[in-house]
Write an enzyme that holds these catalytic residues in place. Structure first.
Site, PDB file in Angstrom:
ATOM      1  N   GLY A  11       0.834  -1.204   0.000  1.00  0.00           N
ATOM      2  CA  GLY A  11       0.000   0.000   0.000  1.00  0.00           C
ATOM      3  C   GLY A  11       0.864   1.247   0.000  1.00  0.00           C
ATOM      4  O   GLY A  11       1.669   1.472   0.912  1.00  0.00           O
ATOM      5  N   GLY A  12       0.699   2.057  -1.054  1.00  0.00           N
ATOM      6  CA  GLY A  12       1.549   3.240  -1.232  1.00  0.00           C
ATOM      7  C   GLY A  12       0.960   4.510  -0.656  1.00  0.00           C
ATOM      8  O   GLY A  12       1.381   5.605  -1.019  1.00  0.00           O
ATOM      9  N   GLY A  13      -0.024   4.375   0.259  1.00  0.00           N
ATOM     10  CA  GLY A  13      -0.655   5.553   0.839  1.00  0.00           C
ATOM     11  C   GLY A  13       0.097   6.057   2.059  1.00  0.00           C
ATOM     12  O   GLY A  13       1.265   5.715   2.284  1.00  0.00           O
ATOM     13  N   PHE A  15      -0.293   5.609   5.375  1.00  0.00           N
ATOM     14  CA  PHE A  15       0.120   4.743   6.475  1.00  0.00           C
ATOM     15  C   PHE A  15       1.181   3.730   6.034  1.00  0.00           C
ATOM     16  O   PHE A  15       2.139   3.473   6.771  1.00  0.00           O
ATOM     17  CB  PHE A  15      -1.078   4.031   7.125  1.00  0.00           C
ATOM     18  CG  PHE A  15      -0.758   3.582   8.521  1.00  0.00           C
ATOM     19  CD1 PHE A  15      -0.352   4.499   9.474  1.00  0.00           C
ATOM     20  CD2 PHE A  15      -0.825   2.252   8.878  1.00  0.00           C
ATOM     21  CE1 PHE A  15      -0.022   4.093  10.778  1.00  0.00           C
ATOM     22  CE2 PHE A  15      -0.504   1.838  10.176  1.00  0.00           C
ATOM     23  CZ  PHE A  15      -0.101   2.761  11.123  1.00  0.00           C
ATOM     24  N   TYR A  52       0.740  11.573  -0.743  1.00  0.00           N
ATOM     25  CA  TYR A  52       0.194  11.069   0.517  1.00  0.00           C
ATOM     26  C   TYR A  52       0.917  11.573   1.763  1.00  0.00           C
ATOM     27  O   TYR A  52       0.311  11.650   2.830  1.00  0.00           O
ATOM     28  CB  TYR A  52       0.177   9.534   0.499  1.00  0.00           C
ATOM     29  CG  TYR A  52      -0.822   8.999  -0.483  1.00  0.00           C
ATOM     30  CD1 TYR A  52      -2.192   9.110  -0.233  1.00  0.00           C
ATOM     31  CD2 TYR A  52      -0.429   8.419  -1.686  1.00  0.00           C
ATOM     32  CE1 TYR A  52      -3.128   8.633  -1.136  1.00  0.00           C
ATOM     33  CE2 TYR A  52      -1.355   7.938  -2.594  1.00  0.00           C
ATOM     34  CZ  TYR A  52      -2.707   8.053  -2.320  1.00  0.00           C
ATOM     35  OH  TYR A  52      -3.642   7.587  -3.210  1.00  0.00           O
ATOM     36  N   LYS A 108      -8.215  -0.415   8.770  1.00  0.00           N
ATOM     37  CA  LYS A 108      -9.265  -0.249   9.778  1.00  0.00           C
ATOM     38  C   LYS A 108     -10.633  -0.153   9.102  1.00  0.00           C
ATOM     39  O   LYS A 108     -11.164   0.938   8.925  1.00  0.00           O
ATOM     40  CB  LYS A 108      -8.984   1.002  10.611  1.00  0.00           C
ATOM     41  CG  LYS A 108      -7.714   0.882  11.468  1.00  0.00           C
ATOM     42  CD  LYS A 108      -7.369   2.183  12.154  1.00  0.00           C
ATOM     43  CE  LYS A 108      -6.188   2.014  13.109  1.00  0.00           C
ATOM     44  NZ  LYS A 108      -5.717   3.285  13.668  1.00  0.00           N
ATOM     45  N   GLY A 136      -4.036   1.290  16.660  1.00  0.00           N
ATOM     46  CA  GLY A 136      -3.835   2.187  17.794  1.00  0.00           C
ATOM     47  C   GLY A 136      -3.933   3.629  17.344  1.00  0.00           C
ATOM     48  O   GLY A 136      -4.250   3.898  16.177  1.00  0.00           O
ATOM     49  N   LYS A 191     -14.118   3.262  15.456  1.00  0.00           N
ATOM     50  CA  LYS A 191     -13.882   4.657  15.877  1.00  0.00           C
ATOM     51  C   LYS A 191     -13.976   5.630  14.704  1.00  0.00           C
ATOM     52  O   LYS A 191     -14.248   6.817  14.899  1.00  0.00           O
ATOM     53  CB  LYS A 191     -12.558   4.792  16.630  1.00  0.00           C
ATOM     54  CG  LYS A 191     -11.302   4.369  15.865  1.00  0.00           C
ATOM     55  CD  LYS A 191     -10.735   5.424  14.964  1.00  0.00           C
ATOM     56  CE  LYS A 191      -9.680   4.847  14.050  1.00  0.00           C
ATOM     57  NZ  LYS A 191      -9.151   5.793  13.079  1.00  0.00           N
ATOM     58  N   ASN A 256     -11.255  10.969   8.550  1.00  0.00           N
ATOM     59  CA  ASN A 256     -12.667  10.803   8.892  1.00  0.00           C
ATOM     60  C   ASN A 256     -13.215  12.076   9.534  1.00  0.00           C
ATOM     61  O   ASN A 256     -14.321  12.518   9.222  1.00  0.00           O
ATOM     62  CB  ASN A 256     -12.820   9.596   9.818  1.00  0.00           C
ATOM     63  CG  ASN A 256     -12.623   8.295   9.065  1.00  0.00           C
ATOM     64  OD1 ASN A 256     -13.480   7.886   8.286  1.00  0.00           O
ATOM     65  ND2 ASN A 256     -11.478   7.667   9.261  1.00  0.00           N
TER      66      ASN A 256
HETATM   67  N1  LIG Z   1      -3.387   7.267   7.427  1.00  0.00           N
HETATM   68  C1  LIG Z   1      -3.449   6.993   8.715  1.00  0.00           C
HETATM   69  O1  LIG Z   1      -3.222   7.857   9.575  1.00  0.00           O
HETATM   70  C2  LIG Z   1      -3.767   5.599   9.141  1.00  0.00           C
HETATM   71  C3  LIG Z   1      -4.417   4.727   8.294  1.00  0.00           C
HETATM   72  N2  LIG Z   1      -4.720   3.471   8.709  1.00  0.00           N
HETATM   73  C4  LIG Z   1      -5.460   2.579   7.831  1.00  0.00           C
HETATM   74  O2  LIG Z   1      -4.621   2.206   6.754  1.00  0.00           O
HETATM   75  C5  LIG Z   1      -5.441   1.846   5.635  1.00  0.00           C
HETATM   76  C6  LIG Z   1      -4.833   2.487   4.403  1.00  0.00           C
HETATM   77  O3  LIG Z   1      -4.985   3.855   4.588  1.00  0.00           O
HETATM   78  P1  LIG Z   1      -3.983   4.992   4.110  1.00  0.00           P
HETATM   79  O4  LIG Z   1      -2.615   4.529   3.878  1.00  0.00           O
HETATM   80  O5  LIG Z   1      -4.158   6.065   5.102  1.00  0.00           O
HETATM   81  O6  LIG Z   1      -4.718   5.389   2.741  1.00  0.00           O
HETATM   82  P2  LIG Z   1      -4.389   6.527   1.696  1.00  0.00           P
HETATM   83  O7  LIG Z   1      -5.672   7.116   1.296  1.00  0.00           O
HETATM   84  O8  LIG Z   1      -3.329   7.406   2.232  1.00  0.00           O
HETATM   85  O9  LIG Z   1      -3.787   5.688   0.466  1.00  0.00           O
HETATM   86  C7  LIG Z   1      -4.485   4.627  -0.122  1.00  0.00           C
HETATM   87  C8  LIG Z   1      -3.475   3.767  -0.844  1.00  0.00           C
HETATM   88  O10 LIG Z   1      -4.099   2.561  -1.260  1.00  0.00           O
HETATM   89  C9  LIG Z   1      -3.840   2.366  -2.629  1.00  0.00           C
HETATM   90  N3  LIG Z   1      -4.885   1.581  -3.269  1.00  0.00           N
HETATM   91  C10 LIG Z   1      -6.186   1.915  -3.432  1.00  0.00           C
HETATM   92  N4  LIG Z   1      -6.824   0.916  -4.076  1.00  0.00           N
HETATM   93  C11 LIG Z   1      -5.905  -0.045  -4.338  1.00  0.00           C
HETATM   94  C12 LIG Z   1      -5.956  -1.304  -4.977  1.00  0.00           C
HETATM   95  N5  LIG Z   1      -7.085  -1.791  -5.486  1.00  0.00           N
HETATM   96  N6  LIG Z   1      -4.807  -2.020  -5.077  1.00  0.00           N
HETATM   97  C13 LIG Z   1      -3.652  -1.547  -4.572  1.00  0.00           C
HETATM   98  N7  LIG Z   1      -3.541  -0.354  -3.936  1.00  0.00           N
HETATM   99  C14 LIG Z   1      -4.657   0.386  -3.832  1.00  0.00           C
HETATM  100  C15 LIG Z   1      -3.740   3.773  -3.210  1.00  0.00           C
HETATM  101  O11 LIG Z   1      -3.077   3.707  -4.435  1.00  0.00           O
HETATM  102  P3  LIG Z   1      -3.279   4.830  -5.581  1.00  0.00           P
HETATM  103  O12 LIG Z   1      -2.558   6.066  -5.090  1.00  0.00           O
HETATM  104  O13 LIG Z   1      -2.611   4.203  -6.769  1.00  0.00           O
HETATM  105  O14 LIG Z   1      -4.748   5.076  -5.738  1.00  0.00           O
HETATM  106  C16 LIG Z   1      -2.927   4.428  -2.096  1.00  0.00           C
HETATM  107  O15 LIG Z   1      -1.581   4.121  -2.220  1.00  0.00           O
HETATM  108  C17 LIG Z   1      -6.874   2.338   5.963  1.00  0.00           C
HETATM  109  O16 LIG Z   1      -7.675   1.248   6.309  1.00  0.00           O
HETATM  110  C18 LIG Z   1      -6.671   3.227   7.179  1.00  0.00           C
HETATM  111  O17 LIG Z   1      -7.793   3.200   8.059  1.00  0.00           O
HETATM  112  C19 LIG Z   1      -4.356   3.014   9.939  1.00  0.00           C
HETATM  113  C20 LIG Z   1      -3.692   3.832  10.809  1.00  0.00           C
HETATM  114  C21 LIG Z   1      -3.387   5.200  10.502  1.00  0.00           C
HETATM  115  O1  LIG Z   2      -6.601   5.512  12.197  1.00  0.00           O
HETATM  116  C1  LIG Z   2      -6.100   6.607  12.252  1.00  0.00           C
HETATM  117  C2  LIG Z   2      -5.390   7.095  13.453  1.00  0.00           C
HETATM  118  O2  LIG Z   2      -5.171   6.072  14.373  1.00  0.00           O
HETATM  119  C3  LIG Z   2      -6.212   7.534  11.094  1.00  0.00           C
HETATM  120  O3  LIG Z   2      -7.474   8.035  11.058  1.00  0.00           O
HETATM  121  P1  LIG Z   2      -8.058   8.589   9.688  1.00  0.00           P
HETATM  122  O4  LIG Z   2      -8.164   7.410   8.767  1.00  0.00           O
HETATM  123  O5  LIG Z   2      -9.362   9.189  10.054  1.00  0.00           O
HETATM  124  O6  LIG Z   2      -7.072   9.601   9.188  1.00  0.00           O
END
Ligand SMILES: NC(=O)C1=CN([C@@H]2O[C@H](COP(=O)(O)OP(=O)(O)OC[C@H]3O[C@@H](n4cnc5c(N)ncnc54)[C@H](OP(=O)(O)O)[C@@H]3O)[C@@H](O)[C@H]2O)C=CC1
Ligand SMILES: O=C(CO)COP(=O)(O)O
Length: 340
Positions: A11-13, A15, A52, A108, A136, A191, A256
């Protein structure tokens, strides 16, 4: 001690990037898998992931990759940081490569229809894998900026918990272990819904009394629901329960909360989500949670109220009126005194 194998982060987002950096800072070689080759190439060249986590330097120990099968083959420990809507579709086609691996979900959310949590989906598609969750109060940007942070790794597999603790523990990140995978994961998913409500209240100019009432009554609802599903309510008093609820309901860094804030400003749900441009898991969770609460006959007035605003055409004022004028209740009524 560093692992002899690289560690995968899927996952390139935001987190995934934050976790990959933490691991690399601890001396691990990280294969950071993302689906977009252009994004991977840009990170290789600039050592940043501006879409991101703008402004955060990506450690040289993080190797952005796009070959999922090769990544899974090379690694024993795999963190999954994909949105809940993508997790099954991304991993089902490579299910046989997950056998025997340690899979740690950081996602989550709850799957629509099945009501499965993400680690349960992993178990479903890879029954021979060793499964855990990391959850967490962990806002990605704060993790990446080295704010002192704690998290929970939860699994019945003690060796997996120890492996994750060893890989992630560092000067600014501390990981506690739990055997209650279901409770820890449920807390993280639930949450998000309340963070949307907290964002709405903030946009309406509500004060600290309101925030405190919301968080505390949210904890009551979450715990009541968890107890009905057979979870241990004590887990909700920990980092992955009330800890994550506090941070997500209090911070404008939470996506959120941002969606809720936009709704409170009068945007439609569609526009609020589009303006965010990132994942806000609570939007999907509220739909499945409302239906499940009704099916199980669990009293969840905040969930019902948010659902009424988002999907049943009620106004904020109508819902607030109904909540404040509801029949009198007692305070702490959701923790059974025996059985745990
Ligand atoms: N961000 C935070 O603070 C936290 C997040 N989390 C949880 O982590 C999880 C991921 O969130 P987060 O990293 O924040 O999300 P983001 O919105 O920051 O990024 C989403 C990522 O998922 C990728 N993606 C979407 N669809 C696909 C797919 N079909 N196949 C492969 N990759 C895909 C996107 O790629 P592309 O750019 O190519 O669309 C992007 O890299 C969530 O469930 C979140 O609740 C948990 C703790 C903290
Ligand atoms: O899970 C998270 C913090 O623990 C991140 O929350 P959001 O997905 O709402 O940004």
């Amino acid at each position: 001690m560093t692992d002899q194998h690289p560690i995968a982060v899927l996952g390139g987002g935001s987190f995934g990037t934050a976790i990959a950096n933490l691991l690399a800072e601890n001396g691990q070689h990280v294969l950071h898998w993302m689906r977009d080759p252009e994004q991977a190439q840009a990170i290789r060249l600039t050592r940043e992931n501006p879409r991101y986590l703008k402004g955060i330097k990506i450690h040289l120990g993080v190797e952005p990759v796009t070959d999922l099968a090769a990544t899974l083959n090379a690694c024993q420990l795999i963190f999954v940081a994909l949105p809940s809507s993508a997790l099954r579709q991304a991993l089902q086609p490579v299910a046989e490569l997950l056998s025997g691996k340690q899979l740690v979900s950081t996602t989550k959310g709850i799957e629509a229809q099945s009501f499965l949590l993400m680690s349960q989906i992993l178990e479903d598609i890879a029954p021979q894998a060793r499964i855990g969750v990391l959850s967490g109060p962990n806002l990605a940007r704060e993790v990446a900026e080295h704010a002192l942070t704690a998290s929970v790794v939860a699994s019945e597999d003690e060796e997996l918990c120890q492996h994750v603790q060893a890989a992630l523990h560092g000067r600014t990140f501390r990981v506690y272990a739990s055997a209650d995978r279901f409770g820890v994961e449920l807390g993280g998913a639930l949450k998000n819904v309340y963070a949307i409500i907290a964002g709405m209240a903030a946009a309406m100019g509500m004060g600290e009394n309101t925030k405190s009432m919301l968080i505390t009554r949210a904890l009551a609802e979450m715990t009541r629901f968890a107890v009905k599903l057979g979870a241990n309510p004590m887990t909700f008093l920990g980092l992955a329960g009330v800890g994550d609820l506090i941070v997500t309901c209090s911070s404008a860094k939470s996506r959120n909360y941002q969606v809720g804030f936009a709704l409170g400003e009068g945007l439609s749900l569609e526009d609020a989500v589009a303006r965010l441009g990132e994942v806000a898991e609570g939007v999907n969770t509220i739909k499945v949670l409302k239906a499940k609460a009704e099916e199980l006959q669990v009293y969840m007035p905040l969930v019902a109220g948010l659902h009424a605003i988002l999907f049943e055409g009620r106004t904020l004022n109508q819902v607030i009126g109904a909540l404040m004028n509801a029949e009198p209740k007692t305070d702490v009524d959701f923790i059974p005194t025996t059985g745990f």
